[in-house]
Design a protein around this motif. Structure first.
Motif, PDB file in Angstrom:
ATOM      1  N   ASN A  20       6.989 -66.354  -7.350  1.00  0.00           N
ATOM      2  CA  ASN A  20       6.032 -67.330  -6.834  1.00  0.00           C
ATOM      3  C   ASN A  20       5.682 -66.981  -5.400  1.00  0.00           C
ATOM      4  O   ASN A  20       6.541 -66.519  -4.644  1.00  0.00           O
ATOM      5  CB  ASN A  20       6.624 -68.743  -6.894  1.00  0.00           C
ATOM      6  CG  ASN A  20       6.844 -69.216  -8.316  1.00  0.00           C
ATOM      7  OD1 ASN A  20       7.866 -68.938  -8.925  1.00  0.00           O
ATOM      8  ND2 ASN A  20       5.875 -69.911  -8.864  1.00  0.00           N
ATOM      9  N   ALA A  21       4.440 -67.218  -5.028  1.00  0.00           N
ATOM     10  CA  ALA A  21       3.987 -66.876  -3.681  1.00  0.00           C
ATOM     11  C   ALA A  21       4.758 -67.691  -2.646  1.00  0.00           C
ATOM     12  O   ALA A  21       4.919 -68.896  -2.786  1.00  0.00           O
ATOM     13  CB  ALA A  21       2.496 -67.139  -3.541  1.00  0.00           C
ATOM     14  N   PRO A  29       0.407 -68.997   1.478  1.00  0.00           N
ATOM     15  CA  PRO A  29      -0.969 -68.858   0.987  1.00  0.00           C
ATOM     16  C   PRO A  29      -1.629 -67.594   1.534  1.00  0.00           C
ATOM     17  O   PRO A  29      -1.226 -67.083   2.576  1.00  0.00           O
ATOM     18  CB  PRO A  29      -1.653 -70.107   1.544  1.00  0.00           C
ATOM     19  CG  PRO A  29      -0.883 -70.472   2.771  1.00  0.00           C
ATOM     20  CD  PRO A  29       0.527 -70.024   2.530  1.00  0.00           C
ATOM     21  N   GLY A  30      -2.629 -67.114   0.833  1.00  0.00           N
ATOM     22  CA  GLY A  30      -3.347 -65.931   1.282  1.00  0.00           C
ATOM     23  C   GLY A  30      -4.029 -65.230   0.132  1.00  0.00           C
ATOM     24  O   GLY A  30      -4.342 -65.853  -0.891  1.00  0.00           O
ATOM     25  N   ILE A  72      -6.653 -65.338  -4.917  1.00  0.00           N
ATOM     26  CA  ILE A  72      -6.378 -66.434  -3.977  1.00  0.00           C
ATOM     27  C   ILE A  72      -5.102 -67.162  -4.420  1.00  0.00           C
ATOM     28  O   ILE A  72      -4.982 -67.568  -5.575  1.00  0.00           O
ATOM     29  CB  ILE A  72      -7.560 -67.422  -3.929  1.00  0.00           C
ATOM     30  CG1 ILE A  72      -8.796 -66.768  -3.315  1.00  0.00           C
ATOM     31  CG2 ILE A  72      -7.177 -68.703  -3.161  1.00  0.00           C
ATOM     32  CD1 ILE A  72      -8.681 -66.458  -1.836  1.00  0.00           C
ATOM     33  N   VAL A  73      -4.159 -67.294  -3.493  1.00  0.00           N
ATOM     34  CA  VAL A  73      -2.903 -67.968  -3.836  1.00  0.00           C
ATOM     35  C   VAL A  73      -2.530 -69.015  -2.789  1.00  0.00           C
ATOM     36  O   VAL A  73      -2.875 -68.897  -1.619  1.00  0.00           O
ATOM     37  CB  VAL A  73      -1.723 -66.976  -3.985  1.00  0.00           C
ATOM     38  CG1 VAL A  73      -1.987 -66.002  -5.115  1.00  0.00           C
ATOM     39  CG2 VAL A  73      -1.434 -66.219  -2.683  1.00  0.00           C
ATOM     40  N   TYR A  74      -1.852 -70.035  -3.264  1.00  0.00           N
ATOM     41  CA  TYR A  74      -1.207 -71.025  -2.407  1.00  0.00           C
ATOM     42  C   TYR A  74       0.298 -70.766  -2.479  1.00  0.00           C
ATOM     43  O   TYR A  74       0.752 -69.999  -3.337  1.00  0.00           O
ATOM     44  CB  TYR A  74      -1.455 -72.440  -2.931  1.00  0.00           C
ATOM     45  CG  TYR A  74      -2.826 -72.987  -2.683  1.00  0.00           C
ATOM     46  CD1 TYR A  74      -3.047 -73.859  -1.619  1.00  0.00           C
ATOM     47  CD2 TYR A  74      -3.892 -72.648  -3.505  1.00  0.00           C
ATOM     48  CE1 TYR A  74      -4.306 -74.385  -1.391  1.00  0.00           C
ATOM     49  CE2 TYR A  74      -5.160 -73.178  -3.272  1.00  0.00           C
ATOM     50  CZ  TYR A  74      -5.356 -74.044  -2.219  1.00  0.00           C
ATOM     51  OH  TYR A  74      -6.591 -74.569  -1.991  1.00  0.00           O
ATOM     52  N   GLU A  75       1.047 -71.438  -1.638  1.00  0.00           N
ATOM     53  CA  GLU A  75       2.500 -71.398  -1.794  1.00  0.00           C
ATOM     54  C   GLU A  75       2.826 -71.851  -3.216  1.00  0.00           C
ATOM     55  O   GLU A  75       2.324 -72.877  -3.672  1.00  0.00           O
ATOM     56  CB  GLU A  75       3.165 -72.354  -0.784  1.00  0.00           C
ATOM     57  CG  GLU A  75       4.675 -72.358  -0.917  1.00  0.00           C
ATOM     58  CD  GLU A  75       5.311 -73.588  -0.267  1.00  0.00           C
ATOM     59  OE1 GLU A  75       4.790 -74.067   0.752  1.00  0.00           O
ATOM     60  OE2 GLU A  75       6.329 -74.054  -0.804  1.00  0.00           O
ATOM     61  N   GLY A  76       3.628 -71.079  -3.895  1.00  0.00           N
ATOM     62  CA  GLY A  76       4.040 -71.454  -5.250  1.00  0.00           C
ATOM     63  C   GLY A  76       3.229 -70.801  -6.357  1.00  0.00           C
ATOM     64  O   GLY A  76       3.678 -70.743  -7.497  1.00  0.00           O
ATOM     65  N   SER A  77       2.046 -70.307  -6.046  1.00  0.00           N
ATOM     66  CA  SER A  77       1.232 -69.697  -7.100  1.00  0.00           C
ATOM     67  C   SER A  77       2.026 -68.592  -7.798  1.00  0.00           C
ATOM     68  O   SER A  77       2.688 -67.779  -7.143  1.00  0.00           O
ATOM     69  CB  SER A  77      -0.042 -69.090  -6.516  1.00  0.00           C
ATOM     70  OG  SER A  77      -0.901 -70.110  -6.050  1.00  0.00           O
ATOM     71  N   LEU A  78       1.932 -68.567  -9.117  1.00  0.00           N
ATOM     72  CA  LEU A  78       2.675 -67.566  -9.880  1.00  0.00           C
ATOM     73  C   LEU A  78       2.034 -66.193  -9.689  1.00  0.00           C
ATOM     74  O   LEU A  78       0.836 -66.025  -9.891  1.00  0.00           O
ATOM     75  CB  LEU A  78       2.688 -67.949 -11.363  1.00  0.00           C
ATOM     76  CG  LEU A  78       3.656 -67.149 -12.234  1.00  0.00           C
ATOM     77  CD1 LEU A  78       5.102 -67.354 -11.803  1.00  0.00           C
ATOM     78  CD2 LEU A  78       3.495 -67.529 -13.707  1.00  0.00           C
ATOM     79  N   ARG A 105      -0.390 -61.520 -11.676  1.00  0.00           N
ATOM     80  CA  ARG A 105      -1.519 -62.342 -11.226  1.00  0.00           C
ATOM     81  C   ARG A 105      -2.812 -61.530 -11.234  1.00  0.00           C
ATOM     82  O   ARG A 105      -2.853 -60.397 -10.764  1.00  0.00           O
ATOM     83  CB  ARG A 105      -1.263 -62.894  -9.831  1.00  0.00           C
ATOM     84  CG  ARG A 105      -2.316 -63.937  -9.443  1.00  0.00           C
ATOM     85  CD  ARG A 105      -1.885 -64.813  -8.296  1.00  0.00           C
ATOM     86  NE  ARG A 105      -2.857 -65.886  -8.073  1.00  0.00           N
ATOM     87  CZ  ARG A 105      -2.759 -67.103  -8.599  1.00  0.00           C
ATOM     88  NH1 ARG A 105      -1.748 -67.406  -9.378  1.00  0.00           N
ATOM     89  NH2 ARG A 105      -3.665 -68.023  -8.332  1.00  0.00           N
ATOM     90  N   PHE A 131      -6.081 -66.783 -14.086  1.00  0.00           N
ATOM     91  CA  PHE A 131      -5.164 -66.465 -12.995  1.00  0.00           C
ATOM     92  C   PHE A 131      -4.167 -65.358 -13.323  1.00  0.00           C
ATOM     93  O   PHE A 131      -3.714 -64.656 -12.450  1.00  0.00           O
ATOM     94  CB  PHE A 131      -4.385 -67.719 -12.593  1.00  0.00           C
ATOM     95  CG  PHE A 131      -5.273 -68.826 -12.139  1.00  0.00           C
ATOM     96  CD1 PHE A 131      -5.879 -68.766 -10.893  1.00  0.00           C
ATOM     97  CD2 PHE A 131      -5.557 -69.903 -12.958  1.00  0.00           C
ATOM     98  CE1 PHE A 131      -6.727 -69.762 -10.461  1.00  0.00           C
ATOM     99  CE2 PHE A 131      -6.413 -70.913 -12.538  1.00  0.00           C
ATOM    100  CZ  PHE A 131      -7.003 -70.845 -11.289  1.00  0.00           C
TER     101      PHE A 131
END
Ligand SMILES: [Zn+2]
Lengths: 323, 315
Positions: free
Chosen positions: B243-244, B247-248, B297-303, B293, B135
């Motif tokens: 952090n994201a 999401p997206g 692909i990220v969610y809310e919170g993804s670093l 990164r 990631f």
């Protein structure tokens, strides 16, 4: 019964992630409260089954007017993983039960556990339905770790046969039980079953134990049978039988079996030649509390754990981290 | 020319052994001075360390006369995982680096951990090379728990890395290889560099120089110390986390880890379905973007990144 979303999280492409809760009893009730947490891992199917069974049972009890405390049941914490045959959070493979107490501004899984933990705080009791970390299956037992805030008395009301009461490992400081205890909920885990499968009699035993607990702790008004007098497990009274060889494991006994010294418990055969590699013989009398539950076994894996009343002489090490 | 040995074997169910191999180099003449273990592949999806092991082995084969100590190279601790793009221990799906110090009386991952500690016991130094995960991409850095700061930071400064990050002790990290080894007196550094499942040649050469330099300083190699870079020290500033927010698909605006200004655009989170730009990711502070990164692909919170900014200093 109130069914509601505790956590929702949008996904880039799949339908939103949700942790659903089922709340029973009057929200303003002065009676004690308990939260019951089911499958945190995608292979904790037995835990999911017991939790959803409790939801149905409590729904009927509520209609009968028998809920006197406040009871929250969360059957599935990690539905995303369950729905795709994964064990952990599907994107980054983190174990949600290694992410407590969570962090509201952190990584995705820290945010999930943080929001969940906000809901779990403040309950008088916390019951965590846990699966195993290894390939074993076991008699249902209580895992109570020593955080300094644990409550040994209340777990006896479950009436389960065994209580593993021990100091915590470093990794357990990131797990729900430890953190919940720190927030002064009387939290404990019931470990049972085999990951990925449902065992009916084990499920019944755990269900009955939880109902007994709810009744004795005055959250549920229903008569119950007395359970067992729990034995606090002393690691010195557990005999560990290890596989000296790898291969196919054929077990002759089931968890709960009372075995005699010298009794044959199973064998390991060479997976290619079919030759018998090892005959597994019990070195002592006792009850099989745990067994390796996958047909293929690795060298040195633990095949059986046998609890004895007498101290057993066959222990080659005092420390064993998984129980 | 090094001695290749199997240092841990455990039977697998069907006609195979799990194994950990080591290549050991010792002085041609005389007693070894000190012992160092170079370790990679505790996580099976991290391959930068494999390349460093190769480069070091190649160098040692060409310079046997310089060897004064014992140099052990362990390229693949989680050998099942390395050969199958599996981060954790296969079958058990357990992070090996949360299983230390392990136990002989526990499941396979714990037995591996116990065996690893046993084999490396007595080393003066260990260098545990990680490459983040799939990631995130990291600049070469060493991470040190606060409690080990005094002992390990001087050693880390020899390694030709870009950043030394001293972090607060977290109890859960007591289950790592580095903690287990530091506890038994082996000075152990955790290197993070690059990205999972890939290797970067430049980083490999950079760390090779650092290893040679460290060994020169410690008398393990009879060579002149190298002229290495001095890493940025985390105590002079602060780390900001990006952090994201939603999401997206994360599309970076920057190719590599680099110095960035406060307010500059790090990337965008976009929707593949609607064609909208959902969020613009802005650097909250100026400094060095030492993590970015790599997996979109990220969610809310993804670093999405980490920036180290020096205090009271406009960059
Ligand atoms: Zn790693």
């Amino acid at each position: 019964m109130k069914r509601f979303d505790i956590v929702t999280l949008e996904s880039p492409n799949r339908a939103a992630f949700r942790i659903e809760g089922f709340l029973f009893g009057d929200e303003n009730s002065k009676g004690p409260s308990v939260a019951i947490v089911g499958a945190m891992s995608g292979d904790h199917i037995n835990q999911l089954y017991v939790a959803s069974g409790l939801v149905e049972y409590l729904r009927i009890k509520e209609e009968e007017g028998n809920i006197i405390g406040r009871i929250l049941v969360i059957p599935a914490v990690n539905a995303y993983a369950i729905n795709m045959g994964e064990k952990n959070w599907p994107l980054d493979k983190t174990d949600l039960n290694m992410m407590f107490p969570g962090y509201a501004l952190g990584e995705t899984t820290q945010r999930i556990t943080s929001r969940l933990f906000e809901t779990l705080k403040g309950y008088d009791y916390g019951i965590i339905l846990e699966g195993r970390r290894d390939q074993g299956m076991c008699l249902p037992y209580v895992k109570l770790i020593q955080s300094g805030y644990e409550d040994l008395e209340c777990v006896k009301d479950l009436g389960l046969g065994f209580i593993h009461y021990r100091p915590h490992d470093p990794i357990e400081t990131a797990m729900l039980q430890y953190n919940w205890q720190l927030w002064e909920t009387k939290a404990f885990s019931i470990v049972f079953g085999k990951n990925g499968a449902i065992d009916q009699s084990t499920s019944n035993e755990v269900h009955t134990a939880i109902v007994r607990f709810l009744s004795k702790r005055e959250m549920l008004d229903t008569p119950v049978f007395e359970g067992r007098k729990s034995n606090i497990v002393d690691p010195n009274r557990i005999t560990i039988l290890k596989a000296s060889r790898a291969g196919i494991l054929i077990s002759k006994v089931q968890c709960g079996a009372h075995v005699q010294k010298g009794e044959t418990l199973g064998k390991i055969i060479d997976a290619l030649s079919g030759q018998k590699l090892e005959k597994i013989v019990s070195p002592c009398e006792g009850i099989v509390t745990c067994q390796y539950a996958h047909p293929l076994i690795f060298q040195n894996s633990i095949i059986f754990r046998i609890a004895s009343v007498e101290h057993c002489c066959h222990i080659d090490s005092a420390k064993s981290t998984s129980d | 020319m090094g001695l290749i040995e199997e240092v841990l074997t455990i039977e697998l169910p069907v006609g195979e052994n799990f194994r950990i191999q080591r290549c050991r180099y010792v002085p041609k003449k005389g007693e070894p001075t000190k012992r160092i273990s170079v370790v990679s592949g505790i996580h099976g999806d991290e391959l930068e360390g494999q390349y460093v092991c190769f480069l070091l082995g190649q160098w040692l084969r060409e310079h046997p006369e310089a060897i004064k100590g014992t140099i052990d190279i362990y390229p693949a601790i989680n050998s099942l995982g390395i050969d199958s793009i599996t981060r954790s221990v296969p079958f058990y799906d357990v992070d090996l680096n949360r299983t230390f110090p392990g136990s002989k009386n526990d499941f396979l991952p714990a037995q591996i951990a116990d065996g690893v500690v046993d084999v490396m016991r007595g080393s003066d130094f260990a260098i545990d090379i990680h490459s983040s995960n799939v990631f995130l991409r990291e600049i070469p850095q060493v991470r040190i728990a606060k409690s080990q700061e005094e002992i390990l930071v001087p050693l880390a400064n020899l390694l030709n890395i870009d950043f030394v990050w001293v972090h607060d002790a977290v109890t859960v990290l007591e289950s790592t290889f580095a903690h287990a080894m530091n506890t038994i007196g082996t000075k152990t550094l955790v290197v993070e560099m690059g990205v999972g499942m890939r290797l970067g040649e430049a980083y490999g050469h950079q760390l090779l120089d650092g290893l040679l330099n460290l060994m020169a300083h410690e008398g393990i190699l009879d060579i002149a110390p190298l002229d290495v870079r001095f890493p940025i020290q985390s105590h002079v500033g602060e780390v900001a986390y990006l952090n994201a927010a939603c999401p997206g698909l994360f599309v970076p605006a920057i190719d590599h880890c680099q110095i960035i200004k406060q307010g500059s655009v790090v990337g965008h989170i976009v929707s593949a379905l609607s064609g909208e730009v959902l969020d613009e990711v802005i650097a909250p502070i100026g400094g060095i973007l030492f993590t970015i990164r790599a997996y979109p692909i990220v969610y809310e919170g993804s670093l999405l990144g980490r920036i180290f900014g020096e205090n009271n200093e406009a960059i």
